[in-house]
Design a protein around this motif. Structure first.
Motif, PDB file in Angstrom:
ATOM      1  N   SER A 181      66.733 -51.677  29.990  1.00 59.90           N
ATOM      2  CA  SER A 181      67.740 -51.297  28.999  1.00 59.90           C
ATOM      3  C   SER A 181      69.132 -51.195  29.614  1.00 59.90           C
ATOM      4  CB  SER A 181      67.372 -49.946  28.365  1.00 59.90           C
ATOM      5  OG  SER A 181      67.492 -48.903  29.338  1.00 59.90           O
ATOM      6  N   ARG A 182      70.113 -51.124  28.755  1.00 66.50           N
ATOM      7  CA  ARG A 182      71.489 -50.952  29.209  1.00 66.50           C
ATOM      8  C   ARG A 182      71.658 -49.575  29.858  1.00 66.50           C
ATOM      9  NH1 ARG A 182      76.071 -52.650  25.065  1.00 66.50           N
ATOM     10  NH2 ARG A 182      74.951 -54.602  25.476  1.00 66.50           N
ATOM     11  N   PHE A 183      71.033 -48.571  29.268  1.00 63.14           N
ATOM     12  CA  PHE A 183      71.105 -47.228  29.865  1.00 63.14           C
ATOM     13  C   PHE A 183      70.522 -47.238  31.276  1.00 63.14           C
ATOM     14  CE2 PHE A 183      69.160 -43.169  30.927  1.00 63.14           C
ATOM     15  CZ  PHE A 183      70.212 -42.280  30.701  1.00 63.14           C
ATOM     16  N   ALA A 185      70.283 -49.775  33.320  1.00 61.14           N
ATOM     17  CA  ALA A 185      71.171 -50.517  34.220  1.00 61.14           C
ATOM     18  C   ALA A 185      72.340 -49.639  34.649  1.00 61.14           C
ATOM     19  CB  ALA A 185      71.681 -51.778  33.523  1.00 61.14           C
ATOM     20  N   ARG A 186      72.858 -48.864  33.718  1.00 60.55           N
ATOM     21  CA  ARG A 186      73.955 -47.957  34.058  1.00 60.55           C
ATOM     22  C   ARG A 186      73.485 -46.859  35.001  1.00 60.55           C
ATOM     23  NH1 ARG A 186      76.487 -47.444  27.928  1.00 60.55           N
ATOM     24  NH2 ARG A 186      77.615 -49.453  27.958  1.00 60.55           N
ATOM     25  N   LEU A 187      72.281 -46.354  34.771  1.00 54.73           N
ATOM     26  CA  LEU A 187      71.740 -45.315  35.639  1.00 54.73           C
ATOM     27  C   LEU A 187      71.576 -45.833  37.063  1.00 54.73           C
ATOM     28  CD1 LEU A 187      70.473 -42.493  35.991  1.00 54.73           C
ATOM     29  CD2 LEU A 187      68.278 -43.477  35.271  1.00 54.73           C
ATOM     30  N   GLN A 188      71.057 -47.047  37.201  1.00 57.03           N
ATOM     31  CA  GLN A 188      70.886 -47.626  38.529  1.00 57.03           C
ATOM     32  C   GLN A 188      72.230 -47.957  39.183  1.00 57.03           C
ATOM     33  OE1 GLN A 188      67.390 -50.531  38.661  1.00 57.03           O
ATOM     34  NE2 GLN A 188      67.394 -49.987  36.489  1.00 57.03           N
ATOM     35  N   ALA A 189      73.227 -48.286  38.375  1.00 57.62           N
ATOM     36  CA  ALA A 189      74.570 -48.516  38.917  1.00 57.62           C
ATOM     37  C   ALA A 189      75.150 -47.216  39.472  1.00 57.62           C
ATOM     38  CB  ALA A 189      75.485 -49.080  37.829  1.00 57.62           C
ATOM     39  N   VAL A 190      74.924 -46.123  38.762  1.00 60.24           N
ATOM     40  CA  VAL A 190      75.374 -44.810  39.244  1.00 60.24           C
ATOM     41  C   VAL A 190      74.634 -44.447  40.528  1.00 60.24           C
ATOM     42  CG1 VAL A 190      75.390 -42.332  38.718  1.00 60.24           C
ATOM     43  CG2 VAL A 190      76.083 -43.991  36.972  1.00 60.24           C
ATOM     44  N   ILE A 202      81.631 -46.588  33.291  1.00 57.56           N
ATOM     45  CA  ILE A 202      80.405 -45.812  33.094  1.00 57.56           C
ATOM     46  C   ILE A 202      80.697 -44.337  33.330  1.00 57.56           C
ATOM     47  CG2 ILE A 202      78.064 -45.403  33.959  1.00 57.56           C
ATOM     48  CD1 ILE A 202      77.938 -48.356  34.713  1.00 57.56           C
ATOM     49  N   ASP A 203      80.182 -43.486  32.457  1.00 56.22           N
ATOM     50  CA  ASP A 203      80.332 -42.036  32.619  1.00 56.22           C
ATOM     51  C   ASP A 203      79.132 -41.502  33.395  1.00 56.22           C
ATOM     52  OD1 ASP A 203      80.695 -39.334  32.465  1.00 56.22           O
ATOM     53  OD2 ASP A 203      80.742 -39.217  30.280  1.00 56.22           O
ATOM     54  N   PRO A 204      79.264 -41.233  34.692  1.00 58.82           N
ATOM     55  CA  PRO A 204      78.112 -40.789  35.502  1.00 58.82           C
ATOM     56  C   PRO A 204      77.497 -39.489  35.001  1.00 58.82           C
ATOM     57  CG  PRO A 204      79.908 -41.500  36.920  1.00 58.82           C
ATOM     58  CD  PRO A 204      80.462 -41.433  35.534  1.00 58.82           C
ATOM     59  N   LEU A 205      78.320 -38.562  34.528  1.00 55.12           N
ATOM     60  CA  LEU A 205      77.792 -37.284  34.064  1.00 55.12           C
ATOM     61  C   LEU A 205      76.846 -37.477  32.893  1.00 55.12           C
ATOM     62  CD1 LEU A 205      77.674 -34.210  33.997  1.00 55.12           C
ATOM     63  CD2 LEU A 205      79.764 -34.222  32.598  1.00 55.12           C
ATOM     64  N   ARG A 206      77.265 -38.247  31.900  1.00 56.50           N
ATOM     65  CA  ARG A 206      76.426 -38.468  30.719  1.00 56.50           C
ATOM     66  C   ARG A 206      75.142 -39.207  31.086  1.00 56.50           C
ATOM     67  NH1 ARG A 206      75.681 -42.457  27.019  1.00 56.50           N
ATOM     68  NH2 ARG A 206      77.223 -43.802  28.032  1.00 56.50           N
TER      69      ARG A 206
END
Length: 321
Positions: A181-183, A185-190, A202-206
């Motif tokens: 998922s996009r979420f 992918a963003r989590l792994q980017a963080v 990307i908002d790392p906190l969220r």
């Protein structure tokens, strides 16, 4: 693997475990399957935050204990049905996860600082549980025996296997979603580079809050399941280090950030624990010693875990063929 292949593999896994459960009558083997799946659920819960989010927690017992105590108090004091209590237990653990995440991630805690803070939260919860009447203080809480599916107290281990299998399949489904998922992918980017992720919007906190809420919710489900099986919980069981260690070691040994690593790690460690118990008897603390030794060996010789190493060997074999 694609999303479709992951879902097909999860469905096949569920069918195989169901077939094994229906074909086995031995209480010993049914208990082994049940406890291996229980360990896999905890490892997969830890993996959502520690593996995909890169936030290494030493205090997942906080969420486990919250789920277990919510499950108990909701039934004993609130008079709720066990199934409704299970939903409430998952929600309560997820809420505590959100609270811990809001306090820690907002101030940029990560790495060893985040790990130590989660450990401290679990210890504070243990001390509070030892002091409060609603948790039974040091005596703990015990569920009355009332065997029925409506009460989540099954007469056979097969019922409990079906329940924990459903929870594990749900956790695997969420993990597969994180992979594709996009979420996710963003989590792994963080996880890989928080500053770079922030630079691209990307908002790392969220993102990290979402990960800890998911992780805590499934860990709370494991705590609720433990209560229903053993019908007893106390502060040492709920918030003690054994739970946190079992969750993180299962994920690390199997391979963090993978779909099947936590399941594989949990099964291997459970086999090892049973073998140790048969060889050495009831030696206090022997399981923690073995977990520590296995963790050191895995980190030294198989840093990607069992699943990661198997994937690497498979890739090498394909490249040569």
């Amino acid at each position: 693997m694609t999303w479709t292949r992951d879902i097909a593999a999860i469905a096949l896994f569920a069918l195989v475990v169901t077939a094994l459960t229906l074909g086995i009558e031995s209480g010993v083997w049914l208990t082994f399957i049940m406890m291996a799946l229980y360990a896999a659920l905890m490892a997969q819960a830890w993996n959502m935050l520690g593996g995909f989010g890169g936030q290494l927690s030493f205090g997942h017992a906080l969420f486990f204990g919250t789920g277990a105590y919510t499950q108990a108090v909701a039934q004993l004091d609130g008079g709720l049905n066990a199934w409704l209590a299970l939903v409430l237990a998952i929600a309560a653990a997820a809420a505590i996860g959100g609270f811990v995440g809001a306090l820690t991630f907002r101030y940029g805690l990560k790495g060893s600082y985040f790990a130590l803070v989660t450990l401290a939260f679990a210890e504070v919860a243990r001390i509070l549980a030892l002091s409060l009447g609603i948790t039974g203080a040091g005596v703990g809480l015990m569920l009355p025996l009332a065997e029925s599916a409506a009460n989540l107290q099954f007469a056979s281990r097969k019922g409990f296997v079906a329940l924990i299998l459903g929870l594990v399949v749900a956790a695997l489904g969420v993990t597969a979603w994180l992979r594709h998922s996009r979420f996710g992918a963003r989590l792994q980017a963080v996880r890989d580079n928080e500053d770079a992720a922030r630079a691209i919007g990307i908002d790392p906190l969220r993102i990290k809050l979402g990960a800890i809420v998911l992780s805590a919710g499934f860990m709370g489900a494991a705590g609720a399941f433990y209560l229903q099986v053993f019908q007893y919980i106390d502060p040492g069981i709920a918030y003690g280090p054994q739970v946190s260690v079992e969750a993180l070691v299962g994920a690390i040994v199997g391979g963090i950030g993978t779909l099947w690593g936590p399941v594989l790690g949990a099964v291997v460690l459970h086999l090892l624990a049973d073998l140790t118990r048969n060889l050495f008897g009831a030696v206090p603390g022997i399981s923690l010693v073995i977990y520590g030794a296995v963790l050191v060996l895995i980190v030294m010789f198989l840093p990607r875990g069992l699943a990661g190493t198997l994937d690497r060997w498979r890739a090498r074999w394909k490249s040569r063929s």
